[in-house]
Structure formats: C-alpha cells, structure tokens
Design an enzyme around this catalytic site. Structure first.
Site, PDB file in Angstrom:
ATOM      1  N   LYS A  35      32.761  47.738  39.274  1.00  0.00           N
ATOM      2  CA  LYS A  35      32.334  48.285  37.976  1.00  0.00           C
ATOM      3  C   LYS A  35      30.905  48.798  38.022  1.00  0.00           C
ATOM      4  CE  LYS A  35      35.449  46.061  34.749  1.00  0.00           C
ATOM      5  NZ  LYS A  35      35.620  45.152  33.611  1.00  0.00           N
ATOM      6  N   LYS A  94      44.969  50.576  40.796  1.00  0.00           N
ATOM      7  CA  LYS A  94      45.532  49.784  39.698  1.00  0.00           C
ATOM      8  C   LYS A  94      45.675  50.619  38.425  1.00  0.00           C
ATOM      9  CE  LYS A  94      42.706  47.012  37.664  1.00  0.00           C
ATOM     10  NZ  LYS A  94      41.691  46.050  37.287  1.00  0.00           N
ATOM     11  N   LYS A 133      42.684  50.946  32.013  1.00  0.00           N
ATOM     12  CA  LYS A 133      42.251  51.615  30.780  1.00  0.00           C
ATOM     13  C   LYS A 133      41.173  52.640  31.076  1.00  0.00           C
ATOM     14  CE  LYS A 133      42.375  47.327  28.267  1.00  0.00           C
ATOM     15  NZ  LYS A 133      41.559  46.200  27.904  1.00  0.00           N
TER      16      LYS A 133
HETATM   17  P1  TYM Z   1      41.507  42.945  30.884  1.00  0.00           P
HETATM   18  O1  TYM Z   1      41.181  43.225  29.471  1.00  0.00           O
HETATM   19  O2  TYM Z   1      41.029  43.913  31.930  1.00  0.00           O
HETATM   20  O3  TYM Z   1      43.078  42.800  31.075  1.00  0.00           O
HETATM   21  C1  TYM Z   1      43.844  41.901  30.293  1.00  0.00           C
HETATM   22  C2  TYM Z   1      44.924  41.270  31.168  1.00  0.00           C
HETATM   23  O4  TYM Z   1      45.755  42.305  31.754  1.00  0.00           O
HETATM   24  C3  TYM Z   1      45.813  42.125  33.165  1.00  0.00           C
HETATM   25  N1  TYM Z   1      45.901  43.459  33.806  1.00  0.00           N
HETATM   26  C4  TYM Z   1      46.869  43.813  34.664  1.00  0.00           C
HETATM   27  N2  TYM Z   1      47.942  43.134  35.141  1.00  0.00           N
HETATM   28  C5  TYM Z   1      48.769  43.799  35.996  1.00  0.00           C
HETATM   29  N3  TYM Z   1      48.559  45.098  36.390  1.00  0.00           N
HETATM   30  C6  TYM Z   1      47.502  45.809  35.923  1.00  0.00           C
HETATM   31  N4  TYM Z   1      47.312  47.070  36.288  1.00  0.00           N
HETATM   32  C7  TYM Z   1      46.599  45.161  35.017  1.00  0.00           C
HETATM   33  N5  TYM Z   1      45.465  45.555  34.376  1.00  0.00           N
HETATM   34  C8  TYM Z   1      45.053  44.500  33.646  1.00  0.00           C
HETATM   35  C9  TYM Z   1      44.511  41.438  33.532  1.00  0.00           C
HETATM   36  O5  TYM Z   1      44.619  40.765  34.768  1.00  0.00           O
HETATM   37  C10 TYM Z   1      44.328  40.502  32.356  1.00  0.00           C
HETATM   38  O6  TYM Z   1      45.061  39.318  32.552  1.00  0.00           O
HETATM   39  N6  TYM Z   1      38.222  39.460  32.279  1.00  0.00           N
HETATM   40  C11 TYM Z   1      39.467  39.665  31.573  1.00  0.00           C
HETATM   41  C12 TYM Z   1      39.461  39.168  30.143  1.00  0.00           C
HETATM   42  C13 TYM Z   1      39.048  37.742  29.975  1.00  0.00           C
HETATM   43  C14 TYM Z   1      39.812  36.601  30.299  1.00  0.00           C
HETATM   44  C15 TYM Z   1      39.017  35.481  29.908  1.00  0.00           C
HETATM   45  C16 TYM Z   1      41.077  36.418  30.855  1.00  0.00           C
HETATM   46  C17 TYM Z   1      37.866  37.315  29.447  1.00  0.00           C
HETATM   47  N7  TYM Z   1      37.849  35.939  29.403  1.00  0.00           N
HETATM   48  C18 TYM Z   1      39.474  34.196  30.104  1.00  0.00           C
HETATM   49  C19 TYM Z   1      41.510  35.104  31.035  1.00  0.00           C
HETATM   50  C20 TYM Z   1      40.730  34.003  30.661  1.00  0.00           C
HETATM   51  C21 TYM Z   1      39.753  41.159  31.532  1.00  0.00           C
HETATM   52  O7  TYM Z   1      38.874  41.972  31.619  1.00  0.00           O
HETATM   53  O8  TYM Z   1      41.044  41.461  31.275  1.00  0.00           O
END
Ligand code: TYM
Length: 351
Positions: free
Chosen positions: A130, A213, A216
C-alpha cells in the site's frame, strides 16, 4: 514470529480450552464491497451468526490510514452497513457497529503500539504494497494499521477471525501481540485468535488478471463484481473476463498454468457450494462459450438480490443509523470491561 497452526481453523476445536468462542471480523468502508469480500469473508460471517457469539465491524478508523473524502466516507459507512445486512448479517443475531464509535479500539491500539516491535511491523507485506515506492510519505497510521486490527479483535477477546487469505499475516501479528502482552505482564488475559480462511474462495482474483487479487482499489471496475452491480453489469463483466481459447480441463492439474480459468472455476465452485473438482467434472471439455453464461446465471441469482435489498435499506438512512447505534452500545458494553482489565494490568490508576 509465531506461525498459525493451520490457515483454516475448525470452530469446534478451540485453540485454548475453557474459553468461549467469540468471532470478530471487520471490513473497510472504502467503496463498494465486491465478490472477493463476499466469498472470502462475509458469507462466512453470515454462516456463523446463529451459532456463535459474533461481532462484526465497519472499520472506519482503518479507512483513514489513506486519505478519504469526509462526505464519501460517511456515505460509505452507511452503504457498507446496508450491504452487510443485505448479504445476510442479522443485527439481532450479531453485533454490528462502526469502529470509531467505540473508543476502546483506539485506546487498546495505543497500548499495543507499546508492545509490538518495529521489526514485526517492518515485515508486513500489505504495508509495503500500500505504501508503494513513496514509503516516507505513508502515514504512521498505515504503518501501525495491524496493531489497531489486533486491538479490534482482542478488545472482545475474540477467539476466531473469519477473513480472506490477504489478512493472514495480520492475524499472525495479532497472535504475537496477544502472546507478548500476556508474557510481558504475566497475565493470561488474551486468547491467541485463530484465522478462519475458507479454502476455495480465500483469494478471489481480478477478472482481468488472474495473478492479482480482486480489489476495491483497482482503477478498472471490470476487474471485480461489486455487490451493488445490476444483473446486466454482472453479465457484462463476466462476458469480458479474461480467459484463454482452450476448453476447460476435466482435472484440476489442467488449470495449473491458466490462472484466469482457475479463478472463474473457483468463483463458480464457491457460489454453488461445490468443489473445483466437481465443477470440472461437470464442465470439463466445454469452452467458455458454455461456461460463462452458466456462471452469469449463477452469479446473478446470488448477487442481484443483495444489491436490490441494499438499495431498499438505503432508502431509510435513519434505520441504518439506529442499527449502528444499537450495535455500538452492545460493543462498548463488551469492550469497556476488557479495557478496564488491561489498564489495571498495565499499571494505570482506576477511573
Ligand atoms: P478489507 O476491507 O480489505 O476486506 C474485508 C474482507 O474481505 C476479504 N477479501 C478477500 N477475500 C477473498 N478474495 C479477495 N479478493 C478479497 N479481498 C478482500 C479480506 O480478507 C477481509 O476478510 N484489515 C481488514 C479489515 C479489518 C479486520 C479487523 C478484519 C480491520 N480490523 C479485524 C478482521 C479482524 C481489511 O482491510 O479488510
């Protein structure tokens, strides 16, 4: 750094005995949720909400680790909340709230900043991706992002965390922070949370490039299926998805050097609840002219109702705000005693 025992934790075999299972997960309100979020994480949140103590969070504090337009952020927090409900999260079963309204997250994150080591954070691949080449210009928040994530999880002493594959390293760090805190203070306060990473859809790839991947932040909307897409948009995106001229193989080995084909088979398998092998035994020998329309039909039947429901929910913004307020109260009531316990252990004076 510790390594988690397995990437996919079985909920019936808790890592530590005598702890009640608590499930926590979060999603960033930074635009539309997509099929990767849904198949990699959210579907798994929904599946557990009736049987376990589940807490799900819209992580707006994480969102501002990169610049956000305030009005767009406000809109996105409500939209993502509506999208989670439309995807099947039931706010009467699970706690659903936004992170910034529960101050204990930021408070515990600071304490964890004083536990985590620079060397641990320096290894985080997501920060490197990032921050890109201009690392000196990245915010301190982006760098310490994983300590806030550890705080999210451990403020509720969560034992299981359903996420996609890309969060695995952050979960390993959370375990390291929990273990380091316990050992620094000689207290058995935090569990070492287990990641729950679902095999077939743990990493959904871009529709235009099977080696990156689905995300967004990709500038092209044709790389992803948004949960807000109409039936027509879903059909167009699948029609235009990159493939190759070969028919589908009958065995998994035949997908080895065909990342785009493998991704579409994986998406089909995840949406239908079958294995990749079962899909190949059905479509082996067929070309994409047959496979893509079948995938369109399946994807539309599952995704279009989500976007319809989400739009209906967004007509009543006050109701979304009420749901978040109720979730916030529930979350605060859970996090407050944990923070009181942590502060006592650390040596702060009681309030
Ligand atoms: P975020 O917002 O990027 O994504 C939310 C969830 O979606 C999953 N994900 C995917 N899974 C499969 N294939 C993909 N292409 C894909 N893109 C996203 C992510 O793995 C995630 O589970 N850091 C985290 C948010 C967070 C969090 C937490 C998660 C903050 N605190 C505590 C768990 C526990 C994030 O940016 O997810």
């Amino acid at each position: 750094m510790s390594q988690t025992q397995s990437s996919s934790a079985d909920i019936t075999s808790p890592a530590q005995t005598e702890r009640k299972n608590v499930i926590f997960s979060g999603v960033q309100p930074t635009g539309n949720l997509h099929l990767g979020n849904y198949l990699g994480a959210i579907r798994n949140w929904v599946a557990q909400q009736n049987d376990f103590d589940c807490i799900y969070c819209v992580v707006d504090l994480h969102a501002i680790t990169v610049p956000q337009d305030p009005q767009a952020l406000r809109t996105s927090i409500r939209e993502v909340t509506a999208c989670l409900i439309a995807s099947g999260i039931d706010p009467d079963q699970a706690v659903l709230f936004n992170q910034s309204s529960v101050p204990q997250h930021a408070e515990l994150a600071w304490i964890f900043n004083c536990v985590a080591r620079l060397g641990w954070l320096n290894r985080m691949t997501q920060f490197k991706e990032k921050a890109g080449k201009n690392r000196e210009n990245a915010t301190v928040g982006l760098y310490s992002y994983p300590t806030l994530m550890a705080a999210d999880i451990l403020a509720y002493k969560a034992t299981h965390v359903p996420v996609g594959e890309d969060q695995k390293q952050h979960l390993e760090l959370t375990r390291d922070i929990a273990a380091a805190f316990n050992s620094m203070y000689g207290a058995d306060i935090f569990p070492l949370p287990e990641p729950q990473i679902q095999g077939v859809a743990a990493r959904v790839m871009s529709l235009r490039d099977g080696s990156s991947k689905m995300s967004k932040s990709d500038p092209s909307d044709y790389t992803r299926i948004n949960l807000t897409d109409s039936a027509d948009e879903i059909a167009q995106k699948i029609k235009k998805a990159k493939t190759d001229p070969e028919p589908l193989p009958s065995e998994m080995a035949g997908l080895d050097d065909r990342p785009e084909a493998r991704n579409l088979v994986g998406i089909y398998a995840a949406l239908s609840g079958a294995t990749n092998a079962e899909i190949l035994s059905e479509f082996g020998g067929q070309g994409f002219g047959i496979f893509k329309p079948a995938l369109v039909e399946l994807a539309v039947s599952q995704i279009a109702p989500i976007s319809e429901k989400m739009n209906r929910l967004l007509d009543d913004r006050a109701e979304i705000d009420r749901i978040l307020k109720k979730g916030t109260e529930q979350a605060r009531a859970r996090a407050e005693p944990v923070l009181a316990e942590v502060k006592k252990i650390v040596g702060f004076l009681p309030e």
